[in-house]
Design a protein around this motif. Structure first.
Motif, PDB file in Angstrom:
ATOM      1  N   ALA A   1       0.832  -1.211   0.000  1.00 22.45           N
ATOM      2  CA  ALA A   1       0.000   0.000   0.000  1.00 22.45           C
ATOM      3  C   ALA A   1       0.861   1.253   0.000  1.00 22.45           C
ATOM      4  O   ALA A   1       0.540   2.245  -0.659  1.00 22.45           O
ATOM      5  CB  ALA A   1      -0.926  -0.015   1.209  1.00 22.45           C
ATOM      6  N   SER A   2       1.961   1.216   0.732  1.00 21.50           N
ATOM      7  CA  SER A   2       2.863   2.378   0.782  1.00 21.50           C
ATOM      8  C   SER A   2       3.433   2.688  -0.597  1.00 21.50           C
ATOM      9  O   SER A   2       3.492   3.852  -1.021  1.00 21.50           O
ATOM     10  CB  SER A   2       4.000   2.111   1.766  1.00 21.50           C
ATOM     11  OG  SER A   2       4.912   3.192   1.780  1.00 21.50           O
ATOM     12  N   GLU A   3       3.854   1.665  -1.329  1.00 21.06           N
ATOM     13  CA  GLU A   3       4.391   1.876  -2.673  1.00 21.06           C
ATOM     14  C   GLU A   3       3.309   2.363  -3.630  1.00 21.06           C
ATOM     15  O   GLU A   3       3.573   3.217  -4.495  1.00 21.06           O
ATOM     16  CB  GLU A   3       5.003   0.580  -3.206  1.00 21.06           C
ATOM     17  CG  GLU A   3       6.249   0.113  -2.466  1.00 21.06           C
ATOM     18  CD  GLU A   3       7.411   1.089  -2.593  1.00 21.06           C
ATOM     19  OE1 GLU A   3       7.450   1.846  -3.591  1.00 21.06           O
ATOM     20  OE2 GLU A   3       8.271   1.104  -1.703  1.00 21.06           O
ATOM     21  N   LEU A   4       2.101   1.847  -3.497  1.00 22.15           N
ATOM     22  CA  LEU A   4       1.015   2.286  -4.366  1.00 22.15           C
ATOM     23  C   LEU A   4       0.676   3.751  -4.125  1.00 22.15           C
ATOM     24  O   LEU A   4       0.373   4.494  -5.073  1.00 22.15           O
ATOM     25  CB  LEU A   4      -0.228   1.417  -4.157  1.00 22.15           C
ATOM     26  CG  LEU A   4      -0.103  -0.063  -4.536  1.00 22.15           C
ATOM     27  CD1 LEU A   4      -1.443  -0.767  -4.387  1.00 22.15           C
ATOM     28  CD2 LEU A   4       0.419  -0.219  -5.959  1.00 22.15           C
ATOM     29  N   ARG A   5       0.734   4.184  -2.859  1.00 19.63           N
ATOM     30  CA  ARG A   5       0.472   5.598  -2.571  1.00 19.63           C
ATOM     31  C   ARG A   5       1.511   6.497  -3.235  1.00 19.63           C
ATOM     32  O   ARG A   5       1.195   7.567  -3.749  1.00 19.63           O
ATOM     33  CB  ARG A   5       0.435   5.837  -1.056  1.00 19.63           C
ATOM     34  CG  ARG A   5      -0.884   5.428  -0.396  1.00 19.63           C
ATOM     35  CD  ARG A   5      -0.980   5.931   1.020  1.00 19.63           C
ATOM     36  NE  ARG A   5      -0.036   5.254   1.910  1.00 19.63           N
ATOM     37  CZ  ARG A   5      -0.305   4.154   2.581  1.00 19.63           C
ATOM     38  NH1 ARG A   5      -1.500   3.597   2.476  1.00 19.63           N
ATOM     39  NH2 ARG A   5       0.602   3.595   3.364  1.00 19.63           N
ATOM     40  N   VAL A   6       2.766   6.056  -3.219  1.00 19.11           N
ATOM     41  CA  VAL A   6       3.831   6.825  -3.878  1.00 19.11           C
ATOM     42  C   VAL A   6       3.572   6.912  -5.378  1.00 19.11           C
ATOM     43  O   VAL A   6       3.727   7.976  -6.001  1.00 19.11           O
ATOM     44  CB  VAL A   6       5.207   6.187  -3.601  1.00 19.11           C
ATOM     45  CG1 VAL A   6       6.285   6.856  -4.453  1.00 19.11           C
ATOM     46  CG2 VAL A   6       5.572   6.311  -2.127  1.00 19.11           C
ATOM     47  N   ALA A   7       3.175   5.794  -5.972  1.00 17.69           N
ATOM     48  CA  ALA A   7       2.914   5.773  -7.413  1.00 17.69           C
ATOM     49  C   ALA A   7       1.748   6.685  -7.777  1.00 17.69           C
ATOM     50  O   ALA A   7       1.800   7.419  -8.775  1.00 17.69           O
ATOM     51  CB  ALA A   7       2.631   4.344  -7.872  1.00 17.69           C
ATOM     52  N   VAL A   8       0.685   6.642  -6.965  1.00 14.68           N
ATOM     53  CA  VAL A   8      -0.479   7.500  -7.208  1.00 14.68           C
ATOM     54  C   VAL A   8      -0.089   8.971  -7.134  1.00 14.68           C
ATOM     55  O   VAL A   8      -0.483   9.793  -7.969  1.00 14.68           O
ATOM     56  CB  VAL A   8      -1.607   7.182  -6.205  1.00 14.68           C
ATOM     57  CG1 VAL A   8      -2.673   8.265  -6.233  1.00 14.68           C
ATOM     58  CG2 VAL A   8      -2.233   5.831  -6.510  1.00 14.68           C
TER      59      VAL A   8
END
Length: 458
Positions: free
Chosen positions: A424-431
């Motif tokens: 989830a942390s990586e997805l937030r960065v990507a978003v």
């Protein structure tokens, strides 16, 4: 950041002498400022066109103006706005700006009108940068690219990627909330599959932006003409290698023959196509001919340069040109056609047709000038087509690379069975990184870099 509610004013047209010139205003006090300088408004909440006069003082005195007024937020900037149209004289326009400034407006900064349109949600950042591309476009290639970007051809797919990323993030975080219960919002396999598709799309966009912003893109040069007009001979001479099959029998080329080379630092894809011909349905080669003609037509329509080859020793050049111009249909707006009279060693070249390049692969005549002409066009094409989006490419490349890296890390974490909180942390960065590209996430520094390149009044 400056107060976006202040009323700003600037000359919006070139200051060179012209029949008409435009002064633009935007802000909450537009209506009251107009009335204070003698322009009557009806105070109606609808767009108006007002013929009036403004006193500019000595020595100019009163002048006629036509005012286009948008009194509500339904305008380009999302604020009350007005354009004052009058004589296109720099002293007159500057005096109008002075009068309006004295009435309460302030001078606009470069790009401030477009920045307000962005802040009001009328444009996203790539579209705002495309406005600058349209303004600066000097050739049709640059204008075409800027208009496509303004229409959202970059923003829409990125927003779709970001939207799907948000959906995946919601599923992952929902799973974290119910980690102690037997509820699966999305399987690891599905998560990896969907992230892989998004990663490929982001990488494709990033590579495209990098090629546009720095390295030169590939140009397609397609050879067209009748069978046995010397197309294959000519492409071999231009490339300097035997890349196309050559024979005295007409119709040797059926499939597309393509090869890439570098010409004066530009990557060229040379495409040899089947000669233009038709056959009766009962002919054994009918289906093959139809297929080869369709393939050649597609290659021609996608080409940046079309080399039309006509056998100068046999055919009427002008008649063939008229036929080809009606035969091949539409092409890219940024493409050019070059008309080549082949086999010039077989004719008297003292009498030549204008706008044709006469070539002979036997003597080498005309091959060098043709190669130079192609190189010059491709070089100018790269310059004009890259220019309108170079600012977007420079700004976006880092964010797209960051988004791609974060998605790749998220995929690896899922495959290794690591905790979904890390995913989830990586997805937030990507978003967030994708949001920086479209302007959903921005800082004052980003806005300064984007709009600081504009001229005043835009």
């Amino acid at each position: 950041m400056l107060d976006s509610n202040e009323t700003i004013v600037a000359i919006a047209s070139p200051t060179t002498p012209a029949m008409r010139g435009i002064v633009r205003m935007s802000g909450q006090s537009v209506v009251s400022i107009l009335e204070s300088v003698g322009v009557p408004t009806s105070r109606a909440k609808r767009p108006q066109i007002i013929d009036s006069r403004i006193d500019l003082g000595a020595p100019l005195g009163p002048i006629d103006v036509t005012v286009s007024l948008w009194p509500t937020s339904q305008s380009y900037t999302g604020q009350p706005s007005a354009e004052l149209h009058t004589i296109g004289s720099a002293p007159v326009l500057q005096s109008i700006v002075g009068v309006l400034s004295s009435a309460g407006a302030r001078a606009a900064r470069p790009g401030e009108f477009t920045m307000r349109a962005f802040l009001a949600g009328r444009l996203d950042l790539p579209q705002a940068e495309a406005v600058l591309g349209v303004i600066e476009a000097e050739q049709r290639g640059s204008l075409e690219h800027a208009l496509k970007q303004l229409a959202g051809n970059l923003s829409r797919p990125l927003e779709q990627m970001r939207s799907e990323m948000l959906d995946l993030l919601a599923d992952v975080e929902a799973g974290l909330d119910f980690v102690d219960e037997d509820i699966e919002f999305i399987s690891d396999e599905s998560l990896v599959d969907r992230l892989s598709v998004i990663h490929a799309a982001v990488e494709k966009t990033r590579q495209s932006m990098e090629s546009r912003g720095g390295s030169r893109s590939r140009a397609i040069v397609a050879f067209r003409g009748n069978p046995n007009a010397g197309k294959s001979h000519l492409i071999n001479a231009l490339v300097g290698d035997e890349v196309a099959i050559v024979a005295d029998v007409a119709g040797t080329t059926r499939d597309i023959v393509s090869v890439e080379t570098v010409l004066d630092g530009n990557t060229i894809q040379w495409v040899d196509t089947a000669g233009i011909e038709s056959r009766a349905m009962e002919d054994p080669l009918f289906e093959i001919t139809v297929a080869s003609q369709a393939q050649a037509l597609r290659a021609s329509q996608n080409a940046d340069v079309r080399i039309w080859c006509v056998d100068a020793s046999k055919d009427d050049l002008d008649a063939q040109r008229r036929y080809f111009e009606t035969h091949d249909g539409s092409s890219k707006r940024s493409s050019i056609d070059i008309w080549v009279a082949t086999k010039s060693d077989l004719i008297d070249t003292r009498v030549v047709e204008p706008d044709w390049i006469y070539t002979s692969v036997i003597t080498g005549d005309g091959v060098g000038p043709l190669r130079d002409l192609i190189s010059q066009f491709v070089a100018s094409r790269d310059q004009e087509e890259v220019g309108s989006i170079m600012g977007t490419a420079a700004r976006c490349s880092g964010s797209l690379a960051h988004a791609a890296a974060s998605i790749e890390t998220a995929i690896r974490l899922v495959q290794h069975g690591d905790g979904h909180e890390f995913v989830a942390s990586e997805l937030r960065v990507a978003v967030e990184s994708l949001g920086e590209v479209t302007g959903t996430v921005y800082t004052d520094d980003i806005l300064d870099r984007v709009f600081g390149r504009f001229c005043i009044g835009k």
